[in-house]
Motif scaffolding. Structure first.
Motif, PDB file in Angstrom:
ATOM      1  N   LEU A 403       0.820  -1.028   0.052  1.00  0.00           N
ATOM      2  CA  LEU A 403       0.199  -0.007  -0.019  1.00  0.00           C
ATOM      3  C   LEU A 403       1.019   1.326   0.006  1.00  0.00           C
ATOM      4  N   TRP A 404       1.911   1.129   0.676  1.00  0.00           N
ATOM      5  CA  TRP A 404       2.870   2.296   0.764  1.00  0.00           C
ATOM      6  C   TRP A 404       4.587   1.824   0.641  1.00  0.00           C
ATOM      7  N   LYS A 405       5.140   2.444  -0.238  1.00  0.00           N
ATOM      8  CA  LYS A 405       6.586   1.709  -0.291  1.00  0.00           C
ATOM      9  C   LYS A 405       7.499   2.955   0.159  1.00  0.00           C
ATOM     10  N   SER A 406       8.351   2.560   0.946  1.00  0.00           N
ATOM     11  CA  SER A 406       9.577   3.483   1.450  1.00  0.00           C
ATOM     12  C   SER A 406      10.328   3.960   0.473  1.00  0.00           C
ATOM     13  N   SER A 407      10.826   5.244   0.548  1.00  0.00           N
ATOM     14  CA  SER A 407      11.725   5.652  -0.373  1.00  0.00           C
ATOM     15  C   SER A 407      13.149   5.133  -0.464  1.00  0.00           C
ATOM     16  N   LYS A 408      13.571   5.141  -1.537  1.00  0.00           N
ATOM     17  CA  LYS A 408      15.003   4.876  -1.996  1.00  0.00           C
ATOM     18  C   LYS A 408      15.746   5.911  -2.287  1.00  0.00           C
ATOM     19  N   ASP A 409      17.041   5.817  -2.269  1.00  0.00           N
ATOM     20  CA  ASP A 409      17.813   7.122  -2.753  1.00  0.00           C
ATOM     21  C   ASP A 409      17.564   7.508  -4.262  1.00  0.00           C
ATOM     22  N   GLY A 410      17.261   8.902  -4.104  1.00  0.00           N
ATOM     23  CA  GLY A 410      16.957   9.543  -5.557  1.00  0.00           C
ATOM     24  C   GLY A 410      15.723   9.185  -5.938  1.00  0.00           C
ATOM     25  N   GLU A 411      14.779   8.650  -5.107  1.00  0.00           N
ATOM     26  CA  GLU A 411      13.421   8.416  -5.703  1.00  0.00           C
ATOM     27  C   GLU A 411      12.329   9.478  -5.163  1.00  0.00           C
ATOM     28  N   PRO A 412      11.557  10.035  -5.808  1.00  0.00           N
ATOM     29  CA  PRO A 412      10.694  10.855  -5.329  1.00  0.00           C
ATOM     30  C   PRO A 412       9.792  10.231  -3.937  1.00  0.00           C
ATOM     31  N   SER A 413       9.444  11.104  -3.204  1.00  0.00           N
ATOM     32  CA  SER A 413       8.857  10.729  -1.776  1.00  0.00           C
ATOM     33  C   SER A 413       8.089  11.626  -1.286  1.00  0.00           C
ATOM     34  N   TRP A 414       7.022  11.199  -0.345  1.00  0.00           N
ATOM     35  CA  TRP A 414       6.164  12.197   0.474  1.00  0.00           C
ATOM     36  C   TRP A 414       6.090  11.728   1.848  1.00  0.00           C
ATOM     37  N   ASP A 415       6.147  12.507   2.793  1.00  0.00           N
ATOM     38  CA  ASP A 415       5.888  12.259   4.219  1.00  0.00           C
ATOM     39  C   ASP A 415       4.644  11.582   4.509  1.00  0.00           C
ATOM     40  N   SER A 416       4.919  10.606   5.379  1.00  0.00           N
ATOM     41  CA  SER A 416       3.786   9.651   5.950  1.00  0.00           C
ATOM     42  C   SER A 416       4.110   9.247   7.376  1.00  0.00           C
ATOM     43  N   PRO A 417       2.904   8.889   8.175  1.00  0.00           N
ATOM     44  CA  PRO A 417       3.455   8.238   9.215  1.00  0.00           C
ATOM     45  C   PRO A 417       4.436   7.045   9.436  1.00  0.00           C
ATOM     46  N   TRP A 418       4.818   6.469   8.273  1.00  0.00           N
ATOM     47  CA  TRP A 418       5.455   5.469   8.080  1.00  0.00           C
ATOM     48  C   TRP A 418       6.868   5.686   7.604  1.00  0.00           C
ATOM     49  N   GLY A 419       7.346   7.071   7.372  1.00  0.00           N
ATOM     50  CA  GLY A 419       8.299   7.636   6.895  1.00  0.00           C
ATOM     51  C   GLY A 419       8.132   8.083   5.376  1.00  0.00           C
ATOM     52  N   PRO A 420       9.252   8.740   4.725  1.00  0.00           N
ATOM     53  CA  PRO A 420       9.193   9.116   3.329  1.00  0.00           C
ATOM     54  C   PRO A 420       8.840   7.935   2.522  1.00  0.00           C
ATOM     55  N   GLY A 421       7.946   8.335   1.615  1.00  0.00           N
ATOM     56  CA  GLY A 421       7.597   7.061   0.682  1.00  0.00           C
ATOM     57  C   GLY A 421       6.844   7.689  -0.473  1.00  0.00           C
ATOM     58  N   ARG A 422       6.044   6.741  -1.163  1.00  0.00           N
ATOM     59  CA  ARG A 422       5.309   6.890  -2.236  1.00  0.00           C
ATOM     60  C   ARG A 422       4.182   5.561  -2.174  1.00  0.00           C
ATOM     61  N   PRO A 423       3.002   6.118  -2.951  1.00  0.00           N
ATOM     62  CA  PRO A 423       1.872   4.926  -2.857  1.00  0.00           C
ATOM     63  C   PRO A 423       2.217   3.685  -3.644  1.00  0.00           C
ATOM     64  N   GLY A 424       1.821   2.599  -3.179  1.00  0.00           N
ATOM     65  CA  GLY A 424       1.626   1.396  -4.347  1.00  0.00           C
ATOM     66  C   GLY A 424       0.594   1.777  -5.327  1.00  0.00           C
ATOM     67  N   TRP A 425       0.584   0.802  -6.297  1.00  0.00           N
ATOM     68  CA  TRP A 425      -0.136   1.063  -7.589  1.00  0.00           C
ATOM     69  C   TRP A 425      -1.786   0.896  -7.267  1.00  0.00           C
ATOM     70  N   HIS A 426      -2.036  -0.188  -6.500  1.00  0.00           N
ATOM     71  CA  HIS A 426      -3.466  -0.493  -6.169  1.00  0.00           C
ATOM     72  C   HIS A 426      -4.285   0.515  -5.411  1.00  0.00           C
ATOM     73  N   ILE A 427      -3.575   1.255  -4.475  1.00  0.00           N
ATOM     74  CA  ILE A 427      -4.264   1.943  -3.551  1.00  0.00           C
ATOM     75  C   ILE A 427      -4.651   3.454  -4.318  1.00  0.00           C
ATOM     76  N   GLU A 428      -3.936   3.845  -5.302  1.00  0.00           N
ATOM     77  CA  GLU A 428      -4.082   5.093  -6.119  1.00  0.00           C
ATOM     78  C   GLU A 428      -5.540   4.945  -6.476  1.00  0.00           C
ATOM     79  N   CYS A 429      -6.092   4.030  -7.251  1.00  0.00           N
ATOM     80  CA  CYS A 429      -7.388   3.894  -7.755  1.00  0.00           C
ATOM     81  C   CYS A 429      -8.614   3.888  -6.582  1.00  0.00           C
TER      82      CYS A 429
END
Length: 542
Positions: A403-429
């Motif tokens: 549902l949420w992927k933690s960020s890797k170096d050089g990847e785009p990210s957003w702050d979240s309760p679980w640390g910086p990361g980005r959404p998984g594909w399925h949760i977006e829709c």
């Protein structure tokens, strides 16, 4: 071909196209269209020699004497005939092919929004009726005919006839041209009447309103719709009488679209239009996945930023759809515009013990949803047994999904309760449909390849979060195949929309797709497209 030969072609074109041309003396002395074209060719030659002022001065004098305004920098092929030329305007970056005919009041102009190439390009043998306006950097195909007073703002395929404001194709000849060239000429008398067509459209709208009234009164027979969930046709009864809420999964914007994407877009455009025809008010949502591993990888490969890649291919998608005649959805949301909504849903799933956190990643717990597999007809235990060996050992179940992927170096990210990361594909829709259509809506659609895992996962997480039925009717279109294999970028057997439209016009492509039942596979080949082209020709010539 030199200056003298061009002038010779222009001179002969007057006799070929203008029935009032009776003698050489009369044409040379009194034909203002030929005079304007002759002096344009002189001024254009001077312009190419980079002589200052004089070319513009010549064309200004031509405009004052003839009422014909041609920019000295425009590019005009031989054999141009301007008939009764008063009011003709040809802009600076306009291009006119060979043997074209322009009637009085024709404008080849810009739209005021573009820089660089901002005027139209006319192919060979194009005929433009009196008062017609062709605006912007568009292309008019060979032997097209533009009706009087039409306003053309979009590309026109070869051999088409266009009328109205805005211009629309009303007749088209798609057969190949013979060595003898086109036989038809623009017939102003028998061109379709836009006023008559408007009355016909109004009659159609009245019929739609009458149908809608019958629906409200309960007198209209129910339509049937095939529901992937049940595997059968069902009576279609929307949540709100007379209104339909529909969501179709869009593309991941990392590359040019192929014909498989075109099929999904055209199918759901057709479904939306048919529902309107039945009298329903339709709210149609189609999303863009604008953050994904594929987008990040493409950005690295090309040395661009991820958001630049997403913007580029979103724009190209819109260009492809415009050429295919696919109307935009009412709302076209992007995943990155819904990060707060995505985080809120993920938090809710964690709180309800439908998800868990591992090292900054958040996974959905498939075993927590008793209905997992009900859309695709799969059993969880069978999927677990068939799971690959190289699974993520951090997962509680091999089928759990991110549902949420933690960020890797050089990847785009957003702050979240679980640390910086980005959404998984399925949760977006799930987030986008919930925001724009509510917790439950009528129709969810996409290609058959999305049934599992995308739609299965989307359904599970959405119903786990809301506790309500996610979608009432699931609709999926079939694959396009090549040599009996599904067309896909991963297999490398795909053909882009842009490449196909270089060989075949958009109307033939739409017919090729829509002549097959939307749930059945289509075998793609040039031969199949040529058959659709011939079928379309028989329709227009019938």
């Amino acid at each position: 071909m030199g200056f003298i030969s061009y002038i010779g072609r222009d001179y002969r074109a007057v006799f070929e196209r203008d029935p009032s041309a009776h003698s050489a003396f009369e044409v040379i002395m009194f034909n203002s269209g030929l005079h304007a074209v002759f002096w344009y060719r002189v001024a254009h030659a001077m312009h190419r020699m980079k002589l200052p002022y004089l070319p513009a001065a010549i064309m200004t004098l031509v405009r004052l004497l003839s009422g014909i305004e041609i920019h000295q920098a425009s590019k005009i092929g031989p054999g141009l005939c301007i008939d009764h030329g008063t009011g003709v305007v040809i802009g600076e970056t306009a291009e006119v092919g060979e043997d074209c005919l322009l009637y009085q009041g024709t404008t080849l102009g810009g739209t005021g929004k573009d820089t660089g190439k901002r005027h139209p390009t006319l192919g060979d043998g194009v005929v433009v009726g009196a008062g017609a306006k062709i605006l912007g950097p568009i292309t008019i195909g060979d032997n097209a005919k533009i009706g009087a007073n039409a306003v053309v703002l979009m590309d026109v395929p070869a051999h088409a006839s266009v009328v109205g404001i805005p211009g629309r194709v009303v007749r088209k000849k798609v057969v190949r041209m013979s060595e003898a060239g086109p036989v038809e000429v623009l017939d102003h008398v028998h061109m379709p009447d836009p006023v008559e067509e408007r009355f016909a459209a109004l009659e159609g709208q009245i019929a739609v309103l009458e149908k809608k009234l019958r629906q409200v009164e309960g007198k209209e027979s129910l339509m049937k719709i095939y529901n992937t969930m049940s595997g059968s046709k069902e009576d279609f009864e929307p949540l709100e009488p007379g209104r339909v809420k529909m969501y179709a999964c869009g593309i991941t914007v990392y590359d040019d679209c192929h014909i498989g994407h075109a099929r999904s877009a055209i199918v759901f455009d057709m479904i939306r239009n048919y529902l309107r025809h039945r009298g329903y008010e339709v709210k149609f949502i189609k999303n863009f996945t604008d953050i994904d591993d594929k987008i990040i990888n493409r950005a690295r490969e090309t040395g661009r930023s991820w958001d630049e890649v997403a913007r580029t291919y979103t724009g190209r998608y819109h260009e492809d759809m415009l050429r295919l005649g696919v109307e935009k959805a009412d709302i076209e949301p992007k995943a990155t515009e819904h990060i707060p909504e995505i985080i809120e849903i993920v938090k809710g799933l964690v709180d309800k013990d439908h998800a868990y956190q591992v090292d900054g990643d958040v996974y959905y717990k498939v075993e927590s949803f008793s209905g997992y597999g009900k859309l695709s007809g799969r059993k969880l235990e069978d999927m677990e047994a068939g799971a690959r060996v190289d699974i993520d050992e951090r997962k509680q179940n091999p089928m759990d999904f991110a549902l949420w992927k933690s960020s890797k170096d050089g990847e785009p990210s957003w702050d979240s309760p679980w640390g910086p990361g980005r959404p998984g594909w399925h949760i977006e829709c799930s987030a986008m449909s919930l925001k724009h259509l509510g917790e439950t809506f009528d129709i969810h659609g996409g290609g058959a390849d999305l049934i599992f895992p995308h739609h299965e996962n989307e359904l599970a997480q959405s119903e786990s979060y809301t506790g309500k039925t996610f979608v009432n009717y699931w609709v999926h279109n079939g694959f396009i195949t090549v040599a009996k294999e599904k067309m896909s970028k991963s297999l490398g057997n795909f053909f882009t929309i842009a490449d196909i439209l270089k060989k075949f016009d958009a109307e033939s492509v739409r017919l090729f797709i829509l002549q097959t039942h939307y749930r059945s596979p289509i075998e793609f080949s040039d031969e199949q497209l040529r058959e659709a082209e011939a079928m379309l020709d028989r329709y227009y010539q019938g």
